[in-house]
Design an enzyme around this catalytic site. Structure first.
Site, PDB file in Angstrom:
ATOM      1  CG  ASN A 172     -64.352 -24.419   7.685  1.00  0.00           C
ATOM      2  OD1 ASN A 172     -63.730 -23.321   7.755  1.00  0.00           O
ATOM      3  ND2 ASN A 172     -64.018 -25.625   8.031  1.00  0.00           N
ATOM      4  NE  ARG A 222     -62.766 -23.965  12.106  1.00  0.00           N
ATOM      5  CZ  ARG A 222     -61.677 -24.129  11.380  1.00  0.00           C
ATOM      6  NH1 ARG A 222     -61.696 -24.241   9.980  1.00  0.00           N
ATOM      7  NH2 ARG A 222     -60.474 -24.237  12.199  1.00  0.00           N
ATOM      8  CG  HIS A 247     -57.974 -27.708  15.694  1.00  0.00           C
ATOM      9  ND1 HIS A 247     -56.906 -28.425  15.708  1.00  0.00           N
ATOM     10  CD2 HIS A 247     -58.352 -27.474  14.240  1.00  0.00           C
ATOM     11  CE1 HIS A 247     -56.279 -28.199  14.448  1.00  0.00           C
ATOM     12  NE2 HIS A 247     -57.053 -27.548  13.775  1.00  0.00           N
ATOM     13  NE  ARG A 298     -51.129 -24.526  10.381  1.00  0.00           N
ATOM     14  CZ  ARG A 298     -52.502 -24.633  11.027  1.00  0.00           C
ATOM     15  NH1 ARG A 298     -52.633 -24.311  12.384  1.00  0.00           N
ATOM     16  NH2 ARG A 298     -53.458 -24.935  10.068  1.00  0.00           N
ATOM     17  CD  GLU A 358     -63.338 -29.348  12.897  1.00  0.00           C
ATOM     18  OE1 GLU A 358     -62.902 -30.049  12.050  1.00  0.00           O
ATOM     19  OE2 GLU A 358     -62.832 -28.364  13.167  1.00  0.00           O
TER      20      GLU A 358
END
Ligand code: ADP
Length: 394
Positions: free
Chosen positions: A7, A88, A177, A238, A381
């Site tokens: 990732n 990813r 996601h 965010r 993930e």
């Protein structure tokens, strides 16, 4: 059959060596501060941690140094029976709706999609390029964060702006996601022993980044993130949803340009913008101490989350499951209880004892009489990326 999963971010690369059939085999690592001072690599396996501080100017140097450190710890990826490498990749655009084996053409396309994800795709591509040099004979697979949402219904993916501008510039909801929402929603069906297609699910991925999804008849029907990972829920740093007019206002009133606005909304907003802290543990401590900024931040976070849950209950015509996942979702029982309090009319009842239980396993936290089953399911993930990489290469 072992898989290396990467990732890659702009200044860090997280990596994991795993065997989907053997949970006992697990090596984790992180390359940090790439291109900055104080760069280092850390590798974790069994109960050990080894660290190497070295100059890492770019991703290629990082991967070479990480392989050397893995080799020192007895886990050299060149001699670890690795059959594929899963990466990813954040943005697949309209081009990639499934995992793909990386060819020169695929890598070029991932780079070309950088105009839609300038903070992510260049780093993802750099990570792939670096591993292709280090492991030239092993197939690499790109697994896209947007893929799970590639099939969003037209009304959900379309922004109400001029069609021509939207089409020309690729302005639409892509969702992010996806690997987590995909993994968690399938794990819920497996855990409850129900067919995936039969469930109306709401999945709340609440980490530093946060997103919600609504899933029915085996596909995602909505998600809170949009064209970029800025839309939707309040996140660590965010803003999530904001009146788009604020951007034009600030560009005039505060003379902020695109870079300033990006920085404001990505890094100086969310929980950090409201109370100075983006770590949910710190926020929780401050809320308990009665800090007014932290209390407001927590309430804004919950308000937005409840709005999305309400919207999704409407879209789905009621839900069979609501599932919390990721760092905050898995570890903050008070937030879970507050997010779903007072919703008995909707058939949602949390069991305080079940909710308080700490575990790394999937679990139900609603009462037996709750019409909606509420769960906590730890996300994974990397496991989904590993399985996806194996599925297209084996
Ligand atoms: P990301 O992958 O988006 O970086 P994670 O899923 O790892 O994020 O989640 C990170 C968030 O989870 C942080 O805000 C952290 O404070 C929060 N978190 C981790 N452990 C706990 C805990 N025990 N209680 C509350 N929040 C936690």
């Amino acid at each position: 059959m072992r898989v290396l999963v990467l990732n890659s971010g702009s200044s860090s690369v997280k990596f994991r060596l795993l065997d989907p059939e053997d949970p006992a085999y697990l090596v984790n690592g992180i390359i940090e501060r790439i291109g900055e001072s104080g760069s280092r690599i850390r590798v974790f396996f069994d109960d050990e941690e080894i660290e190497h501080v070295t100059d890492i100017p770019d991703h290629k140097a990082g991967v070479i140094a990480a392989f050397a450190l893995l080799s020192e710890s007895g886990h050299d990826p060149r001699h670890s029976n690795i059959v594929t490498v899963g990466h990813r990749v954040v943005m697949g655009g309209d081009l990639f709706t499934k995992p793909v084996v990386v060819t020169d053409k695929v890598l070029d396309a991932i780079r070309e999609l950088s105009y839609l994800a300038p903070l992510h795709n260049p780093a993802n591509a750099d990570g792939i390029a670096a591993v292709r040099i280090a492991l030239p004979d092993i197939p690499q697979v790109a697994v896209f964060d947007t893929a799970f949402f590639a099939d969003l219904p037209e009304p959900s993916r379309t922004y109400a702006i001029d069609r021509e501008v939207a089409t020309r510039y690729g302005v639409r909801r892509y969702g992010f996601h996806g690997t987590s929402h995909d993994y968690v929603s399938h794990r819920v069906a497996e855990f409850l022993d129900r067919p995936y297609e039969s469930l109306r699910q709401i999945v709340l991925h609440l980490g530093n980044g946060a997103s919600a999804s609504a899933i029915a008849e085996g596909r995602a029907v909505d998600t809170s993130m949009g064209m970029t990972p800025m839309q939707g829920l309040v996140m660590g740093t965010r803003s999530g949803d904001i009146d788009p007019g604020v951007m034009t206002y600030l560009s005039r009133a505060a003379e902020m340009d695109a870079t300033d606005l990006d920085h404001l909304l990505n890094r100086k907003s969310g929980l950090r913008g409201l109370c100075g802290h983006n770590d949910f543990r710190e926020l929780t401590d401050l809320v308990e101490a009665g800090d007014p900024d932290a209390v407001l931040a927590y309430e804004v976070y919950l308000h937005r989350l409840r709005m999305y849950i309400g919207g999704y209950l409407m879209l789905l015509g009621g839900a069979d499951t609501i599932t919390f996942t990721a760092g905050v979702g898995e570890n903050a029982p008070k937030m879970r209880a507050d997010a779903l309090s007072g919703l008995e009319w909707f058939g949602i009842e949390i069991d305080p004892e079940r909710n308080a239980l700490r575990s790394k396993q999937p679990r139900i936290i609603s009462t037996d009489s709750s019409r909606v089953t509420v769960l906590v399911v730890p996300t994974d993930e990397e496991l989904l990326i590993a399985r996806a990489a194996l599925s297209v290469t084996q």
